[in-house]
Design a protein around this motif. Structure first.
Motif, PDB file in Angstrom:
ATOM      1  N   ALA A  48     -40.416   5.045  21.983  1.00  0.00           N
ATOM      2  CA  ALA A  48     -39.997   3.928  21.136  1.00  0.00           C
ATOM      3  C   ALA A  48     -39.009   3.042  21.895  1.00  0.00           C
ATOM      4  CB  ALA A  48     -39.368   4.450  19.853  1.00  0.00           C
ATOM      5  N   PRO A  49     -39.093   1.716  21.716  1.00  0.00           N
ATOM      6  CA  PRO A  49     -38.254   0.800  22.512  1.00  0.00           C
ATOM      7  C   PRO A  49     -36.760   1.046  22.374  1.00  0.00           C
ATOM      8  CG  PRO A  49     -40.008  -0.393  21.378  1.00  0.00           C
ATOM      9  CD  PRO A  49     -40.030   0.999  20.853  1.00  0.00           C
ATOM     10  N   ASP A  50     -36.299   1.397  21.185  1.00  0.00           N
ATOM     11  CA  ASP A  50     -34.862   1.582  20.959  1.00  0.00           C
ATOM     12  C   ASP A  50     -34.491   3.049  20.760  1.00  0.00           C
ATOM     13  OD1 ASP A  50     -34.333  -1.178  21.090  1.00  0.00           O
ATOM     14  OD2 ASP A  50     -34.950  -1.434  19.000  1.00  0.00           O
ATOM     15  N   PHE A  51     -35.214   3.925  21.426  1.00  0.00           N
ATOM     16  CA  PHE A  51     -34.986   5.360  21.255  1.00  0.00           C
ATOM     17  C   PHE A  51     -33.529   5.739  21.489  1.00  0.00           C
ATOM     18  CE2 PHE A  51     -34.713   9.411  23.742  1.00  0.00           C
ATOM     19  CZ  PHE A  51     -34.833  10.280  22.664  1.00  0.00           C
ATOM     20  N   SER A  52     -32.905   5.205  22.540  1.00  0.00           N
ATOM     21  CA  SER A  52     -31.540   5.596  22.893  1.00  0.00           C
ATOM     22  C   SER A  52     -30.533   5.197  21.825  1.00  0.00           C
ATOM     23  CB  SER A  52     -31.139   4.982  24.236  1.00  0.00           C
ATOM     24  OG  SER A  52     -31.193   3.568  24.177  1.00  0.00           O
ATOM     25  N   ARG A  53     -30.876   4.241  20.975  1.00  0.00           N
ATOM     26  CA  ARG A  53     -29.972   3.808  19.906  1.00  0.00           C
ATOM     27  C   ARG A  53     -30.209   4.564  18.607  1.00  0.00           C
ATOM     28  NH1 ARG A  53     -31.093  -2.302  19.308  1.00  0.00           N
ATOM     29  NH2 ARG A  53     -29.657  -1.975  17.552  1.00  0.00           N
ATOM     30  N   HIS A  54     -31.248   5.381  18.568  1.00  0.00           N
ATOM     31  CA  HIS A  54     -31.594   6.086  17.341  1.00  0.00           C
ATOM     32  C   HIS A  54     -31.771   7.588  17.600  1.00  0.00           C
ATOM     33  CE1 HIS A  54     -32.856   1.898  16.526  1.00  0.00           C
ATOM     34  NE2 HIS A  54     -32.511   2.165  15.280  1.00  0.00           N
ATOM     35  N   LEU A  55     -30.897   8.148  18.413  1.00  0.00           N
ATOM     36  CA  LEU A  55     -31.054   9.554  18.793  1.00  0.00           C
ATOM     37  C   LEU A  55     -30.942  10.485  17.589  1.00  0.00           C
ATOM     38  CD1 LEU A  55     -28.998   9.659  22.125  1.00  0.00           C
ATOM     39  CD2 LEU A  55     -31.477   9.633  21.854  1.00  0.00           C
ATOM     40  N   LEU A  56     -29.977  10.232  16.709  1.00  0.00           N
ATOM     41  CA  LEU A  56     -29.791  11.097  15.543  1.00  0.00           C
ATOM     42  C   LEU A  56     -31.003  11.023  14.617  1.00  0.00           C
ATOM     43  CD1 LEU A  56     -28.013  12.991  13.894  1.00  0.00           C
ATOM     44  CD2 LEU A  56     -26.980  10.974  12.814  1.00  0.00           C
ATOM     45  N   ALA A  57     -31.481   9.803  14.364  1.00  0.00           N
ATOM     46  CA  ALA A  57     -32.647   9.644  13.490  1.00  0.00           C
ATOM     47  C   ALA A  57     -33.890  10.258  14.118  1.00  0.00           C
ATOM     48  CB  ALA A  57     -32.881   8.154  13.199  1.00  0.00           C
ATOM     49  N   ALA A  58     -34.034  10.110  15.440  1.00  0.00           N
ATOM     50  CA  ALA A  58     -35.183  10.711  16.119  1.00  0.00           C
ATOM     51  C   ALA A  58     -35.144  12.225  16.001  1.00  0.00           C
ATOM     52  CB  ALA A  58     -35.197  10.289  17.594  1.00  0.00           C
ATOM     53  N   GLY A  59     -33.957  12.808  16.198  1.00  0.00           N
ATOM     54  CA  GLY A  59     -33.826  14.249  16.040  1.00  0.00           C
ATOM     55  C   GLY A  59     -34.140  14.700  14.623  1.00  0.00           C
ATOM     56  N   ALA A  60     -33.698  13.915  13.639  1.00  0.00           N
ATOM     57  CA  ALA A  60     -34.000  14.235  12.246  1.00  0.00           C
ATOM     58  C   ALA A  60     -35.497  14.141  11.976  1.00  0.00           C
ATOM     59  CB  ALA A  60     -33.233  13.295  11.317  1.00  0.00           C
ATOM     60  N   GLY A  61     -36.150  13.160  12.602  1.00  0.00           N
ATOM     61  CA  GLY A  61     -37.597  13.033  12.438  1.00  0.00           C
ATOM     62  C   GLY A  61     -38.343  14.241  12.971  1.00  0.00           C
ATOM     63  N   LEU A  62     -37.903  14.742  14.127  1.00  0.00           N
ATOM     64  CA  LEU A  62     -38.546  15.922  14.703  1.00  0.00           C
ATOM     65  C   LEU A  62     -38.280  17.166  13.855  1.00  0.00           C
ATOM     66  CD1 LEU A  62     -37.854  15.387  18.514  1.00  0.00           C
ATOM     67  CD2 LEU A  62     -39.817  14.676  17.158  1.00  0.00           C
ATOM     68  N   LEU A  63     -37.059  17.264  13.321  1.00  0.00           N
ATOM     69  CA  LEU A  63     -36.759  18.382  12.423  1.00  0.00           C
ATOM     70  C   LEU A  63     -37.624  18.295  11.163  1.00  0.00           C
ATOM     71  CD1 LEU A  63     -35.095  20.849  11.648  1.00  0.00           C
ATOM     72  CD2 LEU A  63     -33.302  19.299  10.787  1.00  0.00           C
ATOM     73  N   GLY A  64     -37.814  17.089  10.667  1.00  0.00           N
ATOM     74  CA  GLY A  64     -38.676  16.900   9.504  1.00  0.00           C
ATOM     75  C   GLY A  64     -40.114  17.304   9.785  1.00  0.00           C
ATOM     76  N   ILE A  65     -40.605  16.973  10.994  1.00  0.00           N
ATOM     77  CA  ILE A  65     -41.960  17.385  11.386  1.00  0.00           C
ATOM     78  C   ILE A  65     -42.058  18.910  11.386  1.00  0.00           C
ATOM     79  CG2 ILE A  65     -43.600  17.477  13.309  1.00  0.00           C
ATOM     80  CD1 ILE A  65     -42.640  14.674  14.092  1.00  0.00           C
ATOM     81  N   ALA A  66     -41.048  19.573  11.956  1.00  0.00           N
ATOM     82  CA  ALA A  66     -41.064  21.037  12.040  1.00  0.00           C
ATOM     83  C   ALA A  66     -41.041  21.665  10.653  1.00  0.00           C
ATOM     84  CB  ALA A  66     -39.872  21.520  12.870  1.00  0.00           C
ATOM     85  N   LEU A  67     -40.170  21.180   9.788  1.00  0.00           N
ATOM     86  CA  LEU A  67     -40.044  21.753   8.447  1.00  0.00           C
ATOM     87  C   LEU A  67     -41.290  21.498   7.613  1.00  0.00           C
ATOM     88  CD1 LEU A  67     -36.337  20.715   7.759  1.00  0.00           C
ATOM     89  CD2 LEU A  67     -37.173  23.049   8.120  1.00  0.00           C
ATOM     90  N   ALA A  68     -41.770  20.257   7.621  1.00  0.00           N
ATOM     91  CA  ALA A  68     -42.957  19.930   6.828  1.00  0.00           C
ATOM     92  C   ALA A  68     -44.196  20.605   7.391  1.00  0.00           C
ATOM     93  CB  ALA A  68     -43.150  18.413   6.790  1.00  0.00           C
ATOM     94  N   GLY A  69     -44.301  20.669   8.723  1.00  0.00           N
ATOM     95  CA  GLY A  69     -45.424  21.368   9.331  1.00  0.00           C
ATOM     96  C   GLY A  69     -45.421  22.844   8.985  1.00  0.00           C
ATOM     97  N   GLY A  70     -44.225  23.439   8.969  1.00  0.00           N
ATOM     98  CA  GLY A  70     -44.115  24.842   8.566  1.00  0.00           C
ATOM     99  C   GLY A  70     -44.534  25.043   7.121  1.00  0.00           C
ATOM    100  N   ALA A  71     -44.135  24.121   6.242  1.00  0.00           N
ATOM    101  CA  ALA A  71     -44.543  24.209   4.840  1.00  0.00           C
ATOM    102  C   ALA A  71     -46.060  24.118   4.712  1.00  0.00           C
ATOM    103  CB  ALA A  71     -43.883  23.090   4.036  1.00  0.00           C
ATOM    104  N   GLY A  72     -46.674  23.220   5.490  1.00  0.00           N
ATOM    105  CA  GLY A  72     -48.131  23.113   5.465  1.00  0.00           C
ATOM    106  C   GLY A  72     -48.810  24.385   5.925  1.00  0.00           C
ATOM    107  N   GLY A  73     -48.228  25.042   6.937  1.00  0.00           N
ATOM    108  CA  GLY A  73     -48.786  26.304   7.414  1.00  0.00           C
ATOM    109  C   GLY A  73     -48.723  27.399   6.370  1.00  0.00           C
TER     110      GLY A  73
END
Length: 329
Positions: A48-73
């Motif tokens: 993403a173009p502004d990744f370095s300015r959104h590190l916290l949100a990016a980390g939260a997005g990845l955590l959300g993927i992990a949690l939601a993916g686990g729920a789907g499993g």
């Protein structure tokens, strides 16, 4: 003479039981599958173009993927424990053998899903939340309940839900939801998924038949399945070059072409083998190679991106030149 019975300390027993429970929960959440989802989401985020300015949100997005993916499993295994019991690959899962009760699995799935929604609402944006919910619904409900038991093309349509993490990571890191690059990665994972999964389905075709699951090797035979694997491997090679248009990435272009041709060659070899135990063994090799193939594609895309004209290497070089001119002046 009676031998002494040595008892392990109570703390050691409790620790071993806790570790066993953790392992069961990871299996229940399909941690291996989820790790691949998080990886593809991370690639979407760092591109993403502004990744370095959104590190916290990016980390939260990845955590959300992990949690939601686990729920789907967990939802997937809650719906089909009887099917898991008929397959060698899945019959030792904790729900299938009763190590975890359905009630506790439901609570676990609910907790994972609620945590995912909370994290994404608190730290990302509505686009990220929406794409995550679509992916979870697509795999946990639409694929498991409707597609898997009713059509041999289940993985073609069901794989789309598991292909969304790149756009989830991208939007979490502040990227526009209509950008070409993340959607080209979604398309890449979508066409890669059938060629990735069907070699494993060939190996497990007898189990799928016993469980009455209409996977392609069961309904259309091994020859047709191998033909479809080649077709989707060729499509994966073509689609893997679309990111070059959006990213101007020469390193990735060369690597994607070479890796794609190599993987296509493996599927062609599988296509022309005799249908015997040797073919089954090679099919499993193709399945494992497909994971390495996708991992390499995404890794090289990131490397090429940061080495390219708009990447960190070029920016760092420009900064050094600018500093040098100031010092000289």
């Amino acid at each position: 003479m009676t031998a002494k019975v040595i008892k392990a300390p109570a703390a050691q027993v409790r620790g071993a039981a806790a570790m066993a429970m953790v392992r069961d929960l990871l299996v229940l959440a399909k941690a291996r599958v989820v790790s691949l989802l998080v990886f593809t989401g991370a690639v979407g985020a760092v591109l993403a173009p502004d990744f370095s300015r959104h590190l916290l949100a990016a980390g939260a997005g990845l955590l959300g993927i992990a949690l939601a993916g686990g729920a789907g499993g967990v939802i997937n295994q809650l719906i089909e424990p009887s099917l898991d019991q008929h397959m060698r690959r899945t019959r030792s899962r904790p729900l299938a053998v009763g190590r975890i009760s359905r009630r506790h699995a439901v609570i676990f799935a609910g907790a994972l899903f609620a945590a995912a929604v909370f994290v994404l609402l608190a730290a990302t944006n509505l686009w990220t939340l929406a794409f995550t919910l679509i992916g979870t619904l697509g795999y946990g409900v639409i694929y498991t309940v409707y597609l898997k038991p009713n059509t041999p093309w289940n993985i073609v349509w069901g794989g789309i839900g598991g292909a969304l993490p790149p756009i989830i990571g991208w939007t979490a890191a502040g990227g526009a939801p209509d950008a070409l690059l993340p959607w080209s990665l979604v398309a890449l994972v979508s066409v890669w998924t059938p060629a990735h999964f069907w070699p494993l389905a060939i190996c497990c075709r007898e189990d799928y038949a016993q469980a009455c699951i209409p996977m392609l090797p069961v309904t259309h035979g091994v020859d047709r399945t191998r033909y479809e694997i080649v077709k989707y491997a060729a499509a994966t090679l073509i689609v893997s070059l679309i990111p070059v248009i959006a990213n101007q990435n020469a390193v990735y272009a060369v690597a994607a072409t070479g890796l794609g041709l190599y993987y296509l060659g493996m599927t062609l070899k599988l296509r022309h083998m005799s249908a015997d135990a040797g073919m089954d063994h090679y099919a499993r090799r193709v399945f494992q190679a497909s994971i390495s193939y996708l991992f390499a594609l995404f890794t090289l895309l990131v490397i090429g991106h940061y080495m390219g004209p708009s990447g960190l290497v070029r920016k760092a070089g420009a900064a050094v030149l600018t500093l040098g001119r100031h010092m000289a002046g």
